[in-house]
Design a protein around this motif. Structure first.
Motif, PDB file in Angstrom:
ATOM      1  N   VAL A 127      42.631 106.856 135.765  1.00 57.28           N
ATOM      2  CA  VAL A 127      42.882 108.230 136.197  1.00 57.28           C
ATOM      3  C   VAL A 127      43.665 108.189 137.504  1.00 57.28           C
ATOM      4  CG1 VAL A 127      41.855 110.454 136.773  1.00 57.28           C
ATOM      5  CG2 VAL A 127      40.728 108.947 135.123  1.00 57.28           C
ATOM      6  N   PHE A 128      44.807 108.875 137.518  1.00 53.86           N
ATOM      7  CA  PHE A 128      45.675 108.879 138.696  1.00 53.86           C
ATOM      8  C   PHE A 128      45.733 110.277 139.306  1.00 53.86           C
ATOM      9  CE2 PHE A 128      47.335 105.347 136.006  1.00 53.86           C
ATOM     10  CZ  PHE A 128      46.925 104.314 136.837  1.00 53.86           C
ATOM     11  N   GLY A 129      46.872 110.666 139.850  1.00 56.39           N
ATOM     12  CA  GLY A 129      46.981 111.934 140.562  1.00 56.39           C
ATOM     13  C   GLY A 129      47.100 113.129 139.634  1.00 56.39           C
ATOM     14  N   ASN A 130      46.995 114.317 140.233  1.00 58.81           N
ATOM     15  CA  ASN A 130      47.131 115.553 139.470  1.00 58.81           C
ATOM     16  C   ASN A 130      48.585 115.791 139.092  1.00 58.81           C
ATOM     17  OD1 ASN A 130      44.431 115.895 139.829  1.00 58.81           O
ATOM     18  ND2 ASN A 130      44.574 117.679 141.152  1.00 58.81           N
ATOM     19  N   VAL A 131      48.806 116.279 137.873  1.00 53.93           N
ATOM     20  CA  VAL A 131      50.149 116.640 137.424  1.00 53.93           C
ATOM     21  C   VAL A 131      50.402 118.131 137.615  1.00 53.93           C
ATOM     22  CG1 VAL A 131      50.347 114.738 135.793  1.00 53.93           C
ATOM     23  CG2 VAL A 131      49.320 116.875 135.049  1.00 53.93           C
ATOM     24  N   ASN A 132      49.326 118.912 137.785  1.00 55.55           N
ATOM     25  CA  ASN A 132      49.426 120.341 138.092  1.00 55.55           C
ATOM     26  C   ASN A 132      48.116 120.748 138.747  1.00 55.55           C
ATOM     27  OD1 ASN A 132      47.554 120.843 135.911  1.00 55.55           O
ATOM     28  ND2 ASN A 132      49.291 120.636 134.489  1.00 55.55           N
ATOM     29  N   ALA A 133      47.899 122.054 138.871  1.00 54.96           N
ATOM     30  CA  ALA A 133      46.721 122.533 139.590  1.00 54.96           C
ATOM     31  C   ALA A 133      45.414 122.150 138.916  1.00 54.96           C
ATOM     32  CB  ALA A 133      46.796 124.054 139.738  1.00 54.96           C
ATOM     33  N   GLY A 134      45.436 121.927 137.590  1.00 56.45           N
ATOM     34  CA  GLY A 134      44.182 121.675 136.900  1.00 56.45           C
ATOM     35  C   GLY A 134      44.062 120.340 136.207  1.00 56.45           C
ATOM     36  N   GLN A 135      45.170 119.655 135.930  1.00 57.75           N
ATOM     37  CA  GLN A 135      45.121 118.447 135.119  1.00 57.75           C
ATOM     38  C   GLN A 135      45.478 117.198 135.909  1.00 57.75           C
ATOM     39  OE1 GLN A 135      47.814 119.648 131.876  1.00 57.75           O
ATOM     40  NE2 GLN A 135      46.044 119.699 130.510  1.00 57.75           N
ATOM     41  N   ALA A 136      44.902 116.082 135.486  1.00 58.77           N
ATOM     42  CA  ALA A 136      45.187 114.778 136.084  1.00 58.77           C
ATOM     43  C   ALA A 136      45.943 113.916 135.089  1.00 58.77           C
ATOM     44  CB  ALA A 136      43.896 114.082 136.494  1.00 58.77           C
ATOM     45  N   SER A 137      46.724 112.995 135.619  1.00 62.71           N
ATOM     46  CA  SER A 137      47.438 112.030 134.781  1.00 62.71           C
ATOM     47  C   SER A 137      46.507 110.867 134.465  1.00 62.71           C
ATOM     48  CB  SER A 137      48.685 111.526 135.506  1.00 62.71           C
ATOM     49  OG  SER A 137      49.327 110.504 134.771  1.00 62.71           O
ATOM     50  N   VAL A 138      46.287 110.623 133.178  1.00 64.63           N
ATOM     51  CA  VAL A 138      45.407 109.552 132.726  1.00 64.63           C
ATOM     52  C   VAL A 138      46.218 108.598 131.862  1.00 64.63           C
ATOM     53  CG1 VAL A 138      43.343 108.966 131.398  1.00 64.63           C
ATOM     54  CG2 VAL A 138      43.403 111.066 132.760  1.00 64.63           C
ATOM     55  N   LEU A 139      46.109 107.310 132.153  1.00 69.67           N
ATOM     56  CA  LEU A 139      46.799 106.305 131.359  1.00 69.67           C
ATOM     57  C   LEU A 139      45.763 105.559 130.537  1.00 69.67           C
ATOM     58  CD1 LEU A 139      49.777 105.535 131.087  1.00 69.67           C
ATOM     59  CD2 LEU A 139      49.344 103.596 132.576  1.00 69.67           C
ATOM     60  N   LEU A 140      45.886 105.670 129.231  1.00 69.26           N
ATOM     61  CA  LEU A 140      44.989 104.960 128.331  1.00 69.26           C
ATOM     62  C   LEU A 140      45.622 103.619 127.979  1.00 69.26           C
ATOM     63  CD1 LEU A 140      42.406 104.976 126.626  1.00 69.26           C
ATOM     64  CD2 LEU A 140      43.703 106.100 124.807  1.00 69.26           C
ATOM     65  N   ALA A 141      44.962 102.545 128.375  1.00 64.07           N
ATOM     66  CA  ALA A 141      45.476 101.193 128.151  1.00 64.07           C
ATOM     67  C   ALA A 141      44.654 100.515 127.065  1.00 64.07           C
ATOM     68  CB  ALA A 141      45.413 100.378 129.437  1.00 64.07           C
ATOM     69  N   ALA A 142      45.335  99.713 126.241  1.00 62.91           N
ATOM     70  CA  ALA A 142      44.661  98.981 125.169  1.00 62.91           C
ATOM     71  C   ALA A 142      45.276  97.598 125.046  1.00 62.91           C
ATOM     72  CB  ALA A 142      44.774  99.728 123.844  1.00 62.91           C
ATOM     73  N   GLU A 143      44.519  96.689 124.479  1.00 67.00           N
ATOM     74  CA  GLU A 143      44.995  95.333 124.223  1.00 67.00           C
ATOM     75  C   GLU A 143      44.476  94.870 122.867  1.00 67.00           C
ATOM     76  OE1 GLU A 143      45.095  93.472 128.757  1.00 67.00           O
ATOM     77  OE2 GLU A 143      43.397  93.080 127.442  1.00 67.00           O
TER      78      GLU A 143
END
Length: 223
Positions: A14-30
């Motif tokens: 979970v990283f920073g907010n992309v707008n007032a309500g949502q956060a940028s989430v990176l789903l990683a898989a291997e």
């Protein structure tokens, strides 16, 4: 239920907010390429990896999906070690605060075998100073030219690192504020303990540097 014909593991950052309500989430898989039916083509092993991701908020029923085909040509030949065999994949999602369940499925097109994994994670509500997820990796991506910026960490899910590797970490701090003189209010350091609990590596706290999306720290530790 999860399918085990192909090994798959996942993690959410979970990283920073992309707008007032949502956060940028990176789903990683291997997934472990040693279990794929890699076919020689021109002297190099090749295959197609079909990726499917689904992220669901159980409380609202909202679901986001992503899928793509990855054509793989392994320039270094078929992987043999545990650290090189796990193939990384990632996809960003913009998500509201809450609890989520991610479902990741991977298919080896040569054999038709499928592996899947379920991963639960939470996107926190950010109020005041907050932290991003901590990225820990032994792999970085260097730009073609130094003028294009510093190296970037490659997201990995595995935690097994080869002896002599450099452990890189990165995180960001948001909404920390500044002093009246414009100085940062946040300092950060690190220490690494050995098997006996003693400190074998240490970095005294130093001020974090401001960036376009907040203050961040990127550092490497030789193990």
């Amino acid at each position: 239920y999860d399918l085990a014909a192909l090994p798959v593991r996942a993690a959410a950052y979970v990283f920073g907010n992309v707008n007032a309500g949502q956060a940028s989430v990176l789903l990683a898989a291997e997934t472990d390429l040693r279990t794929f039916d890699l076919t020689p083509n021109g002297g190099l092993p090749v295959d197609v990896l079909d990726l499917r991701m689904r992220v669901t908020n159980p409380s609202t029923g909202e679901t986001k999906r992503y899928e793509r085909a990855v054509e793989m040509t392994l320039q270094g030949g078929a992987p043999a070690s545990d650290t090189s065999a796990w193939y990384p994949l990632s996809q960003p999602f913009d998500l509201d605060p809450g609890r989520y369940q991610a479902r990741v499925a991977i298919r080896d097109r040569n054999s038709g075998r499928v592996g899947s994994v379920t991963h639960d994670f939470e996107v926190p509500v950010r109020k005041g100073m907050s932290l991003s997820s901590l990225i820990i990796t032994d792999t970085i991506e260097r730009p073609a030219q130094s003028s294009e910026g510093p190296p970037k960490p490659v997201l990995i899910v595995r935690r097994l690192l080869p002896p002599g590797a450099t452990l890189y970490y990165q995180f960001a701090v948001f909404d920390a504020g500044r002093t009246a003189q414009g100085e940062t209010r946040v300092k950060a350091g690190h220490f690494v303990r050995g098997p006996d609990g003693s400190v074998v590596k240490e970095l005294k706290p130093t001020p974090l540097l401001p960036g376009p999306t907040g203050m961040s720290r990127f550092a490497g530790i030789l193990l």
